[in-house]
Design a protein around this motif. Sequence first.
Motif, short mmCIF file in Angstrom:
data_model
loop_
_atom_site.label_atom_id
_atom_site.label_comp_id
_atom_site.label_asym_id
_atom_site.label_seq_id
_atom_site.Cartn_x
_atom_site.Cartn_y
_atom_site.Cartn_z
N MET A 424 0.82 -1.20 0.00
CA MET A 424 0.00 0.00 0.00
C MET A 424 0.86 1.26 0.00
SD MET A 424 -3.12 0.45 -0.23
CE MET A 424 -4.07 -0.89 0.42
N SER A 425 0.51 2.17 -0.94
CA SER A 425 1.24 3.44 -0.98
C SER A 425 0.23 4.57 -1.12
CB SER A 425 2.20 3.42 -2.18
OG SER A 425 2.45 4.72 -2.59
N TYR A 426 0.54 5.69 -0.49
CA TYR A 426 -0.42 6.80 -0.55
C TYR A 426 0.16 7.99 -1.28
CZ TYR A 426 -2.68 3.81 2.75
OH TYR A 426 -3.27 2.74 3.32
N ASN A 427 1.22 7.74 -2.00
CA ASN A 427 1.82 8.84 -2.74
C ASN A 427 1.33 8.84 -4.19
OD1 ASN A 427 3.35 9.66 -0.54
ND2 ASN A 427 4.86 8.06 -0.97
N PRO A 428 1.36 9.98 -4.84
CA PRO A 428 0.95 10.00 -6.25
C PRO A 428 1.83 9.07 -7.09
CG PRO A 428 1.21 12.23 -5.39
CD PRO A 428 1.72 11.31 -4.34
N LEU A 429 1.26 8.54 -8.18
CA LEU A 429 2.01 7.59 -9.00
C LEU A 429 3.13 8.29 -9.76
CD1 LEU A 429 -0.98 5.61 -10.51
CD2 LEU A 429 0.51 4.88 -8.66
N THR A 430 4.23 7.57 -9.90
CA THR A 430 5.34 8.13 -10.69
C THR A 430 5.09 7.83 -12.17
OG1 THR A 430 6.57 6.10 -10.53
CG2 THR A 430 6.98 7.75 -8.80
N THR A 431 5.88 8.45 -13.03
CA THR A 431 5.71 8.22 -14.47
C THR A 431 5.95 6.75 -14.80
OG1 THR A 431 6.76 10.37 -14.62
CG2 THR A 431 6.32 9.27 -16.69
N ALA A 432 6.95 6.18 -14.14
CA ALA A 432 7.27 4.77 -14.40
C ALA A 432 6.10 3.88 -13.99
CB ALA A 432 8.53 4.39 -13.63
N GLN A 433 5.49 4.21 -12.84
CA GLN A 433 4.35 3.39 -12.39
C GLN A 433 3.18 3.52 -13.35
OE1 GLN A 433 4.24 5.19 -8.50
NE2 GLN A 433 4.69 3.24 -7.48
N ARG A 434 2.96 4.73 -13.84
CA ARG A 434 1.88 4.93 -14.82
C ARG A 434 2.12 4.10 -16.08
NH1 ARG A 434 -1.50 9.24 -13.61
NH2 ARG A 434 -0.60 10.69 -12.14
N ALA A 435 3.38 4.14 -16.56
CA ALA A 435 3.73 3.39 -17.77
C ALA A 435 3.52 1.90 -17.55
CB ALA A 435 5.19 3.68 -18.14
N GLU A 436 3.84 1.43 -16.36
CA GLU A 436 3.67 0.01 -16.04
C GLU A 436 2.18 -0.36 -16.08
OE1 GLU A 436 5.41 -2.59 -15.69
OE2 GLU A 436 3.84 -3.87 -14.81
N ILE A 437 1.35 0.53 -15.49
CA ILE A 437 -0.10 0.25 -15.49
C ILE A 437 -0.64 0.25 -16.91
CG2 ILE A 437 -2.34 1.17 -14.75
CD1 ILE A 437 -0.90 2.17 -12.21
N LYS A 438 -0.15 1.19 -17.72
CA LYS A 438 -0.60 1.25 -19.12
C LYS A 438 -0.28 -0.05 -19.84
CE LYS A 438 -0.15 4.13 -23.20
NZ LYS A 438 0.54 5.22 -23.83
N SER A 439 0.93 -0.53 -19.62
CA SER A 439 1.32 -1.76 -20.32
C SER A 439 0.48 -2.94 -19.82
CB SER A 439 2.82 -2.00 -20.17
OG SER A 439 3.10 -3.13 -19.45
N GLN A 440 0.15 -2.94 -18.50
CA GLN A 440 -0.70 -4.01 -17.96
C GLN A 440 -2.08 -3.98 -18.60
OE1 GLN A 440 -1.06 -3.90 -13.75
NE2 GLN A 440 0.80 -5.11 -13.42
N VAL A 441 -2.63 -2.77 -18.75
CA VAL A 441 -3.97 -2.65 -19.35
C VAL A 441 -3.95 -3.17 -20.79
CG1 VAL A 441 -5.71 -0.97 -20.13
CG2 VAL A 441 -4.73 -0.77 -17.86
#
Length: 843
Positions: A424-441
Amino acid sequence: KFQEQEKEKEQEQEQEQEQDEDQDEESIISLLLSDTEPKGKKHRAPKRVLAFVRVKPTAHFAQDMIRLGSDNKSIEIYIQKSPRGGAVNNSQTDWSFKLDGLLHNTSQEMVYETVAKGLVSRALQGYNGTIMCYGQTGAGKTYTMTGTTSEYRNRGIIPRAIQQIFKSAAEFLNIMVTVRISYLEIYNEALFDLLAPALGRGCKENQLSVIDGPQGVYVKGLSIHPVSHEEEALHLLFEGETNRVISEHSLNKNSSRSHCIFTIYIECRSRDYTNHKCLKSKITLIDLAGSERLSKTGSDGQVRVEASYINKSLSFLEQLVIALADPKREHIPFRQSKLTHVLKDSLGGKCNTVLVTNIYGEAEHVEETLSSLRFATRMNWVTAEPVPNGPFYQEASVKVLEEEIQLLKQELIMQNSLTDNSLMSYNPLTTAQRAEIKSQVQKYLRGVIEEIDIVNVRQIQEVFRQFKVILNQQEEEVESRLWSKYGLRYMIESGSSSSFDLCLEKEQEDMEGTTDKDEDLEQEDDAGTLEIESPPTSPIPRGKREAKKDDEKESSRSPPPETSQDESSQSKTPTTDLEEEEEGGDQDSDEEPTIPSSEDFQNLRPPVSKQEAFELFKKVTGQEIHRIFRDNKRILIAKKKRSHAVAQEINSLKQQMEAIKEALEAQKQKRRQEGQYMDEKGQVIIDEEEFSLILKLKGLKEEHRAGFTELQDLKAEIQYCQQLLDKCRKRLISEFEIWYNENVRLPKDVKKALEPGGNIRPGMVPLKRVMCLDEDVQDKFERVQETALPDCPGSVSFYKARMKTDQKQTFNRTMAALRKIHRKPGLVPAAGKKKGLSFLPLT
Ligand SMILES: Nc1ncnc2c1ncn2[C@@H]1O[C@H](COP(=O)(O)OP(=O)(O)OP(=O)(O)O)[C@@H](O)[C@H]1O
């Protein structure tokens, strides 16, 4: 004794005013923002509302009836006794008034110095201030408040107040001033936001209301615009002015028929960031509607209604002023009208209030002059004890919230460690995390992974966002394929100017189909898909085709090659597939807005086709309105479907009821034939089967009734949605037309002028101005700037704002003219040719 008291008061007021002016404005604000309490000036003698009279200049001043005192404060009115009074004539013939000042043959600058300058500088020190212009129609209220918007020298109180505020703010070294502006109009007891975007100005959803909040009265929904410099504020003022409701009137042709309230909100804070205090105040500048008498104006119809509203609200204002002036009065009737309600905390009380009563000097208006002076006297009796608004800690509340967030975060971390949830993290997502989520989708959509693991709320939100992005991209792709393949090509090739009308007609039919009969509902889906689903040959609904046939034959246009019926059936299948792909087959009834093509477009066809341009427009500039259009369309389709389903349900219930009724009848017959039993009361005893049939029938009837009510509601909702959709469609098309004319389409001679050696060098003149070459406001402005402005440097912002407003108006007029001349090929718009611009040379 009274006169002595008056004199003392006046002297006291003058002394205070001098004291205020002696002290440096910035140091007063700094003192207020500091933690030390401001010394002195605590127990001031009660002040009154200041009342001035301004006489409109005239060559026929009625000297025998209106006598202005040499003290420049008193005014006497003398009216000859009515000969009808007879021998004993007791009617009063002369009246004497003493106010705070007479402004006769006074320049705009002098008026400002006398009436507003002190009030504005006190507003910067945290005092609320109100200036109100009252008087007969045409007596000069707007001239006093706004002045002429074309001449710097004759600008009124509002532009001067704006200038003073920004000038003072620029001189402050340690104080930062933020200015915001709103412009409210009260017309026939309805509130209008003069600065709202055109789309929302008249909308029902944008209705404004007066609210009594804990911080005072405010208008809910009124737009408040931050402005960072004088020019921006003036531009808003000029824009608001053009939006005012103007009506023809026999006394004054350009008479404003509404009350207008221009408010300047000021916020002062220290540039020293350790001081979190903030000082707020506002200046309310009111231009009341004319206080004319109905009989004198000779108005009828709409203007008479307006006049009656105006007189009512002014009479409520007078009652309010009388109540305010009476110290024994407990109840102050603020809520009687919108005007008095809005002004609840702007008249007397804690704020500096000034009234300017505008009067005519001619004999024919003497009765109104008398009544205006009576109002001024009453207003002058209202006491006011201006106190500055207390400074408040703005950042402090933000700080408290930040601390609370921090605390909650810590609590969550502790909770997670207890439940062993370390991901669990409560910080805003980093660009790398966003890119990872995009690739997962993307993997999920391709079927490479079967699930996306849920980690936290931010990750879920990002997953949805990514889905939305992909969905939007696909929608656009499918849509452009549809348009390029079917709808648009037809529009270009047929050059049909009536396609837009046809769309509207068809929608009407759809509407009727939805609300009338179930069979129609059955057909609706087919009819509804016509624009997209049917071949390019027939954008006309089936029912209309026969009627339109003859017209088409007569038309000189040859039908496009795809007009054969056979092809129509062939092209149906792929379109249906695409629709299903897009919205699961839901795209059934309401067509996308189609562009009304025109003959002149055929002649002036630019390299980019109009339809291609439309596609581009929807994706870029018109994206938001297009999205709203599509959303509305989806809602409408859903409602129509529901209505269809409910209608079918009702029909089936009806059939069931019929069947039960028949069965009941049969049961009754049988009972009668077999002989029936009676109870002690003589009532027929029925068997269980008949009883259950009766219960069933009752249940069905209730269901039928409920269904019917739902259908009625749905009909109303569909009608409403349809109207919204129509508005949206019109807006999208009109916005596109403007954009298209501005960006793509240029008349032949303008193109010529843009060629090398032509009058205009490309890139130097904005295209929107190319359309109105005959009125080059920019050139005029530059010329004026070179010659006259050095003498009057303060006028730059005024003229720049004026020019901006003029340009906008000219552009809108030109575009409207362009749209009108669509059928006249090759015509250069000449908007404004007949009428010169109201931009006048500097004097
Ligand atoms: N002091 C003045 N000096 C020069 N012109 C004036 C003066 N007062 C008014 N006017 C002119 O008289 C005309 C009517 O004035 P204005 O529109 O300000 O009246 P009003 O009281 O606001 O009318 P309404 O009640 O209809 O809004 C305008 O053309 C204005 O320029």
